[in-house]
Design a protein around this motif. Sequence first.
Motif, PDB file in Angstrom:
ATOM      1  N   ASN A  72      -8.276  -1.097   7.927  1.00 32.05           N
ATOM      2  CA  ASN A  72      -8.232   0.051   7.017  1.00 32.05           C
ATOM      3  C   ASN A  72      -9.401   0.980   7.309  1.00 32.05           C
ATOM      4  O   ASN A  72     -10.438   0.572   7.843  1.00 32.05           O
ATOM      5  CB  ASN A  72      -8.281  -0.406   5.558  1.00 32.05           C
ATOM      6  N   ASP A 101       0.833  -1.212   0.000  1.00 28.30           N
ATOM      7  CA  ASP A 101       0.000   0.000   0.000  1.00 28.30           C
ATOM      8  C   ASP A 101       0.865   1.258   0.000  1.00 28.30           C
ATOM      9  O   ASP A 101       0.577   2.246   0.681  1.00 28.30           O
ATOM     10  CB  ASP A 101      -0.958   0.002   1.187  1.00 28.30           C
ATOM     11  N   ARG A 161      -4.116   2.674   6.694  1.00 26.70           N
ATOM     12  CA  ARG A 161      -4.078   1.213   6.751  1.00 26.70           C
ATOM     13  C   ARG A 161      -3.005   0.777   7.737  1.00 26.70           C
ATOM     14  O   ARG A 161      -1.992   1.467   7.925  1.00 26.70           O
ATOM     15  CB  ARG A 161      -3.773   0.601   5.376  1.00 26.70           C
ATOM     16  N   THR A 179      -1.222  -4.201  -3.205  1.00 24.99           N
ATOM     17  CA  THR A 179      -2.325  -3.312  -2.871  1.00 24.99           C
ATOM     18  C   THR A 179      -3.411  -4.109  -2.155  1.00 24.99           C
ATOM     19  O   THR A 179      -3.895  -5.120  -2.668  1.00 24.99           O
ATOM     20  CB  THR A 179      -2.918  -2.656  -4.123  1.00 24.99           C
ATOM     21  N   SER A 180      -3.793  -3.667  -0.971  1.00 20.52           N
ATOM     22  CA  SER A 180      -4.837  -4.336  -0.196  1.00 20.52           C
ATOM     23  C   SER A 180      -6.218  -3.972  -0.725  1.00 20.52           C
ATOM     24  O   SER A 180      -6.410  -2.904  -1.305  1.00 20.52           O
ATOM     25  CB  SER A 180      -4.735  -3.942   1.283  1.00 20.52           C
TER      26      SER A 180
END
Length: 609
Positions: free
Chosen positions: A221, A102, A235, A152-153
């Motif tokens: 998040n 992220d 996050r 990327t979450s």
Amino acid sequence: MRRSLILYSAASAALFALPAFADDASDVDAVIITATRIPAIVAETPGARVIDEDTIEQRGAVFAADILADVPGLSIARGGPFGLTQLRMRGVSPGKTLVLVDGVPVNDPAEINGAFDFAGFDLGDIQRIEVLAGPQSSLWGSDAIGGVIAFTSRELDGLRAEAEAGSFDTVRGRLSAGVANERYAVGAYASYFDTDGISAADEADGNDEADGFTSTTLGANGRYAFSPTVTVDARLRWSESDTDLDGFPAPTYALADTDDTTSSEQWSGFARLTARALGLDHQVSVSASDISRATVSAFPSVFDADRQVLRWQASGVSADSRIDYAFGAEHEDVSGALSSGLSEELSTTSAFATGRFQLSGRLTLSGGLRRDDTEDFGDATTGRLSAAYELGGGVILSGAVGTGFKTPTISQAVCDFCFSSEPFPVLRPEHADSREAALGWVSGDGRFQGRATVYRLEVQDQITYVTDPGFNSYYVNIAETRTDGVEVEGRAALPAGFDLSLAYAWTDAVDATDGSRLLRVPEHSGSVTLGWTGNRLSGALIVRGEGDMGDAGGERDGFVTANVNAAWALNEHVSLTARIENLADEHYQRLLGYGEPGRSGYVGIRLRY
């Protein structure tokens, strides 16, 4: 080795035969990559790849290393099934690939090479993985001298749960929940993995003690939009793992069963403000990562390291939409404390700019420039220039040239593990130059695509650990390493719900001072994935192979393995899953002397609401 050569030949032949399988036309959107700081189209960006959430799920990938091995030019070095797992991109040593979660740099500053350990990096919350091969220091600074891998979450709106059990008394579970809309989002997740494992030292050498592994990952998040132009988001990701290891006991000091263990704890996170002002989109963020590692063995060690980054970036688009650009500044502080009692703090202040210009309907130019001012190792200016030209008929010719640099790590800077009666050499930063060209093709209906890339990557003043004739051991800069390579990849959407993906890499990585091959870089590697998606049944067969490879102490034989996984949807919310790894029960090693599991099976259930 013969089977490896057959696999590589078949993969290459199938790739160039793809047009023969054309079927119904369909529209396919261009895949966008964001690790370039300004959104870019993958097909126009040399060295760029994207692995999306559907691909991760289709291939049954549990940990990052499970799927990164399919990216051409990436080689996974793993000390047993769950031992230290590092990655080499285009032949360069570990630590020259920047890992972002992220947008947060998570490389381990206290590790000798500054490399990230992928062992236990769970993919349960990951939505996409972006890979940028080749020097990206103009975008991301020192650690990106060889490339970037960005995770990327996901921002989840709903509930997901998954449970699995199987061979070696393995159990795994994932749970995530969240609410997301245009105004706000909040979510959390948890992943757990536990296995009795197998012996880290190869069982064929008489080792039979099982080495277990346990990993827990938690995350959260949040996002809130104060207005259409002002948003804050944050996050946090935390993980802890315990791994049983094998070591090098006296009197032979050969790899064998021991009671060695290692434990690690890592967290990373960021808070960011995004606002529209003065005709630009601004992002101001503060991010941090921290890792602690402790190893219990005949040579115990403890390492602690942390990193903080303060970043500002502004981006915009020209009035005619032909120019995208971004610029900004950042300050990074890194510190580490080693088991020897040595510690060090390093800091870097940087300014960067990047842009893309649509010169015509067919030609796109992109470029970036960055200036890094390091506290201890001087200044460095790096740049990258790329171009993409549409030749027509879905064919795109692209190319790039770029430079990179990497400062010595904390361990190298304080000369940890060094022994000498003389002063240690003064280390210089490493520098890289890269050139690459790619020819890609996408069919008119988007069902078939392929790309071939050729490149040369040179690293000057690469840092390595040596022992001289007087038995003094220390770090030195060697003159140059060089990697010449070819990467071939393709994908075809076949009839009846089938799809075929192919990847092959030829990597010639050498020490340019004497022409010797670099260790732990297979010259040939490749994978073939046959996937299928039906109304209820979906899954994939993945075949991977590597050729022979030089390693410390000898030559590691090449191998070919196969995994298969499937999911059966009982309804729109519940699916049953099954997977078999090492389908042919192949005996193989990723690193010389370290074992890998034989045939193993796992069954589970997946919930989506």
